[in-house]
Scaffold this active site. Structure first.
Site, mmCIF file in Angstrom:
data_model
loop_
_atom_site.group_PDB
_atom_site.id
_atom_site.type_symbol
_atom_site.label_atom_id
_atom_site.label_comp_id
_atom_site.label_asym_id
_atom_site.label_seq_id
_atom_site.Cartn_x
_atom_site.Cartn_y
_atom_site.Cartn_z
ATOM 1 N N ASP A 49 0.850 -1.189 0.000
ATOM 2 C CA ASP A 49 0.000 0.000 0.000
ATOM 3 C C ASP A 49 0.891 1.245 0.000
ATOM 4 O OD1 ASP A 49 -2.299 1.873 0.832
ATOM 5 O OD2 ASP A 49 -3.288 -0.077 0.858
ATOM 6 N N HIS A 86 -3.876 5.987 3.605
ATOM 7 C CA HIS A 86 -4.595 4.789 3.177
ATOM 8 C C HIS A 86 -3.970 3.520 3.752
ATOM 9 C CE1 HIS A 86 -5.966 1.694 0.258
ATOM 10 N NE2 HIS A 86 -7.036 2.458 0.108
ATOM 11 N N SER A 250 -11.527 -0.918 -0.733
ATOM 12 C CA SER A 250 -10.217 -0.850 -0.070
ATOM 13 C C SER A 250 -10.329 -1.199 1.401
ATOM 14 C CB SER A 250 -9.635 0.568 -0.178
ATOM 15 O OG SER A 250 -9.046 0.803 -1.417
#
EC number: 3.4.21.-
Length: 321
Positions: A49, A86, A250
């Site tokens: 990520d 994220h 996600s």
């Protein structure tokens, strides 16, 4: 040069403090199998990520290492800090530790290896992603430890032989690859929207539902969806040692990655051996509950970790009568 990006997601809220088991962790019934699965202890999940805030109080004790494969921070491999948010959110859903405050992940005693393959703007070269997958497979810890699970909440619109080969390399080495299905859906069941690597057959592709098990209008739908998990209003760790509520596939995928850590431990105890990647996928499917939508929408169903034990208990009680 082909670019891959974060699966688009929506930030709902950001807060400085929380103290709860997130609703997503609760409704996939992770707490129901924590005792039997040792909360994922001994399993290592590779999080590919944007990096991770390594000193976040809910994550620090779970992160055992990492690497930066991007050009961020001058390309220094040892700096895999998150400059987006994220990756930190994803990591928390997988395995945030039980600290008495903050949030708790699906597998709170599993370990995390952070692989930064996306830059701070959420983009990454296809080669970085393929390299990240192979890095995760080949990595060995000081005592020979290996990653059994990779989670990726990223994707691109085009197929790539190099990327597909990396995925097949992982699966052939008994590493499960979990991917967010994508958020380019049009709300219709009869149309297909694909994102790669989630569209590869070897991948565990994860769609999203809300806490009422209703399908959202954003997830991709196609015949490669394997399972759905909570992906709306998901609370998890975030930058600056804080927390955020995000929505998207996600956010659904890391629920499944954490679940696999629990399932691997459950299966090893039940079968008295280490199961192959294919067998672990079969065990995951056993813990999917049909929720009334087409396979294009929900794959095998909604992730329900306590399902097998609940059914077994019912038959055990019947046998006693």
């Amino acid at each position: 040069m082909r670019k891959f990006r974060l699966i688009p997601y929506k930030q709902v809220d950001k807060v400085s403090a929380l103290s709860e088991v997130p609703m997503g962790v609760e409704i996939v019934e992770a707490p129901a199998v924590w005792k039997a699965s040792a909360k994922g202890a001994g399993q290592i999940i590779g999080v590919i990520d944007t990096g991770c805030q390594v000193d976040h109080p809910d994550l620090a004790e779970r992160i055992i290492g990492g690497v930066n494969l991007t050009t961020d921070y001058g390309g220094v491999e040892t700096n895999f800090s998150d400059n987006n948010g994220h990756g930190t959110h994803v990591a928390g859903t997988v395995a945030a530790a039980e600290t008495g405050s903050g949030v708790v992940g699906v597998a709170p005693k599993a370990d995390l290896f952070i692989i930064k393959a996306l830059s701070g703007d959420g983009s990454g070269e296809m080669g970085w992603i393929a390299k990240a997958i192979r890095y995760a497979v080949d990595w060995r810890g000081p005592k020979g430890e290996q990653m059994r699970i990779i989670t990726m909440s990223l994707g691109g619109p085009t197929d790539s032989e190099e990327l597909h080969d990396a995925v097949k390399y992982a699966v052939s080495n008994n590493v499960s690859v979990v991917c967010a299905a994508g958020n380019e859906g049009d709300g219709r069941e009869d149309t297909n929207e694909f994102a790669y690597p989630a569209a590869y057959n070897e991948v565990i592709a994860v769609g999203a539902v809300d806490f009422d098990l209703r399908l959202s209008d954003f997830p991709n739908t196609n015949e490669e969806i394997d399972i759905v998990a909570p992906g709306v209003g998901i609370k998890s760790t975030y930058l600056d040692s804080g927390y955020a509520e995000l929505s998207g596939t996600s956010m659904a995928a890391p629920h499944v990655a954490g679940a696999l850590a629990l399932i691997i431990n459950l299966a090893k105890d039940a079968f008295k051996r280490t199961l192959s990647e294919t067998e672990i996928c079969a065990q995951l499917v056993r813990r999917a509950t049909p929720i009334g939508f087409t396979a294009q929408d929900k794959g095998n169903g909604f992730l329900t970790l306590g399902l097998v034990e609940r059914i077994t208990g019912q038959f055990t009680e019947k046998g006693k009568k």
